[in-house]
Motif scaffolding. Structure first.
Motif: not given
Length: 270
Positions: A27-33, A131-133
């Motif tokens: 989730a952190i990686g998705a948010a940063v991306d 997280l939803l991803q």
């Protein structure tokens, strides 16, 4: 993103490792991306003469303690651990019927704003969207990690919140209810406790009896005894260790127990 990073540092305790830690990492990686794609993360100019201050140790590092028994670990549950567990389970439940509605997402956001304030809620929601991803979060493994570290009263509060999520869009699917029942089992929440909390949201004909965990054949003395037991079990002070915001959140369960008792007083005339 600095606010998001500092929130993560303060929010993660025992949730850093295991399946929850893996989900949070994704989730952190998705948010940063997402932030990078929007140009929100800017590299500092190479010729900048500003001196970087040493980055402090994350809060969760300072909270690490020697390995203890399961009972001792459960008593160490912190607000941030509960918060992250709540986000992970919310994402799992919301995806149970194959569709995540905007009203369900709004419920999560509004809950966090109410509990923690707008800034903390915004940071939590960045993590939640990530997280939803993620498609392969193991419900059983996540719940096993939570059960191992979290006390019973906090787990009951998690279950209460999840029922609220399913009701947010006004459409409760069988998939969602079945998943919450599985989650209750994985969290070592017995069927009477599960039915009690479920009755607070779905109001069956005998909801007052179910909330108090008794049968319709119960005597007046048994009703009084059940009320005292449930009032103690659901008392908001049980969540003092999670912080004042969670004490307020637990008041709804406690009030439903009181209303159930008052309803039976009126019906049975005592």
């Amino acid at each position: 993103m600095s606010g998001f990073a500092s929130w993560i540092g303060g929010a993660l305790g025992w949730t850093l490792g295991g399946p929850i830690g893996a989900a949070i990492g994704f989730a952190i990686g998705a948010a940063v991306d997402k932030a990078t794609s929007k140009g929100l993360l800017l590299d500092e100019p190479k010729d900048s003469k500003r001196r970087r201050r040493p980055r402090p140790e994350p809060t969760y590092e300072r909270r690490r303690r020697p390995r203890t028994t399961t009972t001792e670990k459960q008593s160490q549950t912190q607000s941030g651990d509960f918060e992250v567990s709540l986000l992970v389970l919310s994402a799992i439940v919301m995806k149970a019927d194959g569709e995540v509605s905007q009203s369900e997402k709004n419920y999560v956001r509004d809950y966090f704003v109410k509990m923690y304030g707008k800034e903390r809620a915004n940071n939590a929601f960045k993590l939640f969207n990530g997280l939803l991803q993620k498609e392969d979060i193991s419900t059983r493994q996540v719940c096993q990690q939570i059960q191992m570290h979290m006390d019973h009263s906090s787990r009951l509060q998690l279950l209460h919140y999840l029922f609220g999520v399913t009701k947010a869009d006004g459409i409760v699917s069988e998939e969602e209810v079945e998943l919450i029942e599985k989650i209750a089992g994985y969290l070592y929440i017995n069927d009477r406790d599960y039915q009690s909390i479920k009755a607070m949201f779905y109001n069956p004909i005998d909801s007052a009896y179910r909330i108090l965990e008794i049968d319709k054949s119960a005597t007046i003395n048994e009703i009084k005894k059940a009320y005292r037991k449930m009032a103690k079990k659901y008392h908001p002070d049980k969540l003092q260790h999670l912080g004042e915001e969670h004490v307020k959140g637990a008041e709804e369960k406690f009030q439903r127990v009181q209303k159930a008792y008052e309803q039976l007083q009126e019906e049975r005339g005592f």
